[in-house]
Write an enzyme that holds these catalytic residues in place. Structure first.
Site, PDB file in Angstrom:
ATOM      1  N   THR A  10       7.132  -6.886 -13.157  1.00 21.17           N
ATOM      2  CA  THR A  10       6.230  -5.986 -12.479  1.00 21.17           C
ATOM      3  C   THR A  10       6.828  -5.806 -10.869  1.00 21.17           C
ATOM      4  O   THR A  10       6.648  -6.754 -10.320  1.00 21.17           O
ATOM      5  CB  THR A  10       4.558  -5.663 -12.943  1.00 21.17           C
ATOM      6  OG1 THR A  10       4.342  -4.700 -12.849  1.00 21.17           O
ATOM      7  CG2 THR A  10       4.485  -7.340 -12.099  1.00 21.17           C
ATOM      8  N   ASN A  12       4.320  -3.557  -9.682  1.00 24.41           N
ATOM      9  CA  ASN A  12       2.990  -4.165  -9.481  1.00 24.41           C
ATOM     10  C   ASN A  12       1.930  -4.289  -8.545  1.00 24.41           C
ATOM     11  O   ASN A  12       2.183  -5.344  -9.017  1.00 24.41           O
ATOM     12  CB  ASN A  12       1.975  -2.669 -10.774  1.00 24.41           C
ATOM     13  CG  ASN A  12       0.656  -2.612 -10.369  1.00 24.41           C
ATOM     14  OD1 ASN A  12      -0.686  -3.518 -10.047  1.00 24.41           O
ATOM     15  ND2 ASN A  12       0.306  -1.362 -10.621  1.00 24.41           N
ATOM     16  N   ASP A  73       2.345  -2.811 -20.438  1.00 30.07           N
ATOM     17  CA  ASP A  73       1.981  -1.873 -20.437  1.00 30.07           C
ATOM     18  C   ASP A  73       0.586  -2.178 -20.303  1.00 30.07           C
ATOM     19  O   ASP A  73      -0.633  -2.701 -20.937  1.00 30.07           O
ATOM     20  CB  ASP A  73       3.132  -1.106 -21.220  1.00 30.07           C
ATOM     21  CG  ASP A  73       3.350   0.035 -20.343  1.00 30.07           C
ATOM     22  OD1 ASP A  73       3.179   0.220 -19.551  1.00 30.07           O
ATOM     23  OD2 ASP A  73       2.515   1.158 -21.190  1.00 30.07           O
ATOM     24  N   GLY A 154      -6.298   0.121  -8.451  1.00 28.19           N
ATOM     25  CA  GLY A 154      -6.346   1.007  -9.645  1.00 28.19           C
ATOM     26  C   GLY A 154      -7.712   1.441  -9.808  1.00 28.19           C
ATOM     27  O   GLY A 154      -8.202   2.017  -9.617  1.00 28.19           O
ATOM     28  N   ASP A 156     -10.290   0.208 -11.847  1.00 27.26           N
ATOM     29  CA  ASP A 156     -11.354  -1.138 -11.370  1.00 27.26           C
ATOM     30  C   ASP A 156     -12.965  -0.416 -10.497  1.00 27.26           C
ATOM     31  O   ASP A 156     -14.236  -0.421 -11.028  1.00 27.26           O
ATOM     32  CB  ASP A 156     -10.771  -2.336 -10.229  1.00 27.26           C
ATOM     33  CG  ASP A 156     -10.329  -3.277 -11.424  1.00 27.26           C
ATOM     34  OD1 ASP A 156      -9.745  -2.720 -12.524  1.00 27.26           O
ATOM     35  OD2 ASP A 156      -9.372  -3.736 -10.847  1.00 27.26           O
ATOM     36  N   ARG A 181      -5.851  -8.096 -19.441  1.00 21.94           N
ATOM     37  CA  ARG A 181      -5.202  -8.591 -19.187  1.00 21.94           C
ATOM     38  C   ARG A 181      -5.381 -10.041 -19.200  1.00 21.94           C
ATOM     39  O   ARG A 181      -4.491 -10.858 -19.931  1.00 21.94           O
ATOM     40  CB  ARG A 181      -4.458  -8.502 -17.369  1.00 21.94           C
ATOM     41  CG  ARG A 181      -3.247  -9.340 -17.210  1.00 21.94           C
ATOM     42  CD  ARG A 181      -2.280  -8.224 -15.764  1.00 21.94           C
ATOM     43  NE  ARG A 181      -2.490  -6.758 -15.754  1.00 21.94           N
ATOM     44  CZ  ARG A 181      -3.531  -5.664 -16.150  1.00 21.94           C
ATOM     45  NH1 ARG A 181      -4.207  -6.276 -15.195  1.00 21.94           N
ATOM     46  NH2 ARG A 181      -3.114  -5.172 -15.409  1.00 21.94           N
TER      47      ARG A 181
HETATM   48  P1  IMP Z   1       1.881   0.147 -16.370  1.00 19.64           P
HETATM   49  O1  IMP Z   1       2.571  -0.457 -14.556  1.00 19.64           O
HETATM   50  O2  IMP Z   1       2.568   1.559 -16.435  1.00 19.64           O
HETATM   51  O3  IMP Z   1       1.663  -0.510 -17.328  1.00 19.64           O
HETATM   52  O4  IMP Z   1       0.884   1.203 -14.700  1.00 19.64           O
HETATM   53  C1  IMP Z   1      -0.809   0.643 -15.292  1.00 19.64           C
HETATM   54  C2  IMP Z   1      -1.891   0.954 -14.891  1.00 19.64           C
HETATM   55  O5  IMP Z   1      -3.091   1.378 -14.888  1.00 19.64           O
HETATM   56  C3  IMP Z   1      -1.910   0.568 -13.232  1.00 19.64           C
HETATM   57  O6  IMP Z   1      -1.182   1.442 -12.507  1.00 19.64           O
HETATM   58  C4  IMP Z   1      -3.136   1.592 -12.934  1.00 19.64           C
HETATM   59  O7  IMP Z   1      -3.789   2.424 -12.828  1.00 19.64           O
HETATM   60  C5  IMP Z   1      -3.219   1.208 -14.449  1.00 19.64           C
HETATM   61  N1  IMP Z   1      -4.226  -0.145 -14.616  1.00 19.64           N
HETATM   62  C6  IMP Z   1      -3.475  -1.172 -15.709  1.00 19.64           C
HETATM   63  N2  IMP Z   1      -4.566  -2.867 -15.457  1.00 19.64           N
HETATM   64  C7  IMP Z   1      -5.504  -1.828 -14.344  1.00 19.64           C
HETATM   65  C8  IMP Z   1      -6.507  -3.490 -14.060  1.00 19.64           C
HETATM   66  O8  IMP Z   1      -6.853  -4.173 -14.159  1.00 19.64           O
HETATM   67  N3  IMP Z   1      -7.262  -2.635 -13.058  1.00 19.64           N
HETATM   68  C9  IMP Z   1      -7.565  -0.898 -13.317  1.00 19.64           C
HETATM   69  N4  IMP Z   1      -6.646  -0.457 -13.066  1.00 19.64           N
HETATM   70  C10 IMP Z   1      -5.655  -0.651 -13.955  1.00 19.64           C
END
Ligand code: IMP
Length: 199
Positions: A10, A12, A73, A154, A156, A181
């Site tokens: 990831t 992120n 995801d 994100g 939260d 998660r």
């Molecule tokens: P992915 O990388 O396509 O899985 O993007 C997931 C997106 O969902 C993130 O960029 C956040 O905006 C949101 N997201 C996923 N998990 C969380 C979390 O634990 N807290 C807040 N937002 C989350």
């Protein structure tokens, strides 16, 4: 004894921090995309489900690295918006702050009882030539009326839990113990331990 190497695929920073916190006890050497020189590699999320996109990412990065690879995801699904933003949570607006503002605007007229929502996380694990699997975790809540709290990332600060706090008002230990998660990773843990035993 050398540790089993596992790639957490990831880019992120929020997800990565949570994985680091949650997996520190496991007897595994966790590698990031940066560690294996794949940070710039983009995998297009063309699936329309969390499972499809988690598998896409885990398969692509395990193929590129040759390593057992875990990818997630995840996103937020709002009932009053028919499950949106869902798999498009990361792409709902250009920045995380704009995503929250847009979502608060989208449900501005929705009454409290109908503001229900959930975070969903699909973790896919691909061990090349051995196994491809995934687990799912969810946490139920609602969309708040304003942002509160500074922890997490994100959505939260606008995700209200049944105890009245937002997810961003929990400590990281509290969040990891109840989050989508954390729950998905807990289900995956026995398989990671099995991988270690058989390495
Ligand atoms: P992915 O990388 O396509 O899985 O993007 C997931 C997106 O969902 C993130 O960029 C956040 O905006 C949101 N997201 C996923 N998990 C969380 C979390 O634990 N807290 C807040 N937002 C989350």
């Amino acid at each position: 004894m050398s540790l089993t190497r596992l790639l957490v695929a990831t880019g992120n920073a929020g997800k990565l921090r949570e994985y680091r916190e949650m997996m520190s006890d496991l007897p595994v050497e966790w590698l990031t995309l940066k560690d294996v020189g794949l940070y710039g590699m983009d995998v297009e999320e063309t699936g329309d489900t969390f499972v499809a996109n988690a598998l896409l990412k885990a398969q692509a990065y395990s193929q590129a690295s040759g390593l057992p690879t875990l990818a997630d995801d995840s996103g937020i699904a709002v009932d009053a918006l028919n499950g949106a933003p869902g798999v498009y949570s990361a792409r709902y607006a250009p920045t995380e702050a704009e995503c929250r503002t847009k979502l608060l605007g989208a449900v501005a007229e929705v009454p409290t009882a109908l503001r229900t929502a959930r975070f969903v996380c699909l973790i896919a694990l691909v061990v090349p030539d051995v196994v491809t699997m995934y687990t799912e975790g969810r946490v139920e809540g609602a969309i708040s009326y304003e942002e509160r709290g500074t922890n997490g990332f994100g959505y939260d600060p606008i995700f209200l839990l049944p105890d009245g706090r937002t997810m961003a008002e929990l400590s990281s230990e509290e969040k990891n113990s109840i989050s989508h998660r954390g729950r998905a990773l807990k289900k995956l843990q026995p398989f990671v331990e099995c991988l270690v035993r058989n390495a």
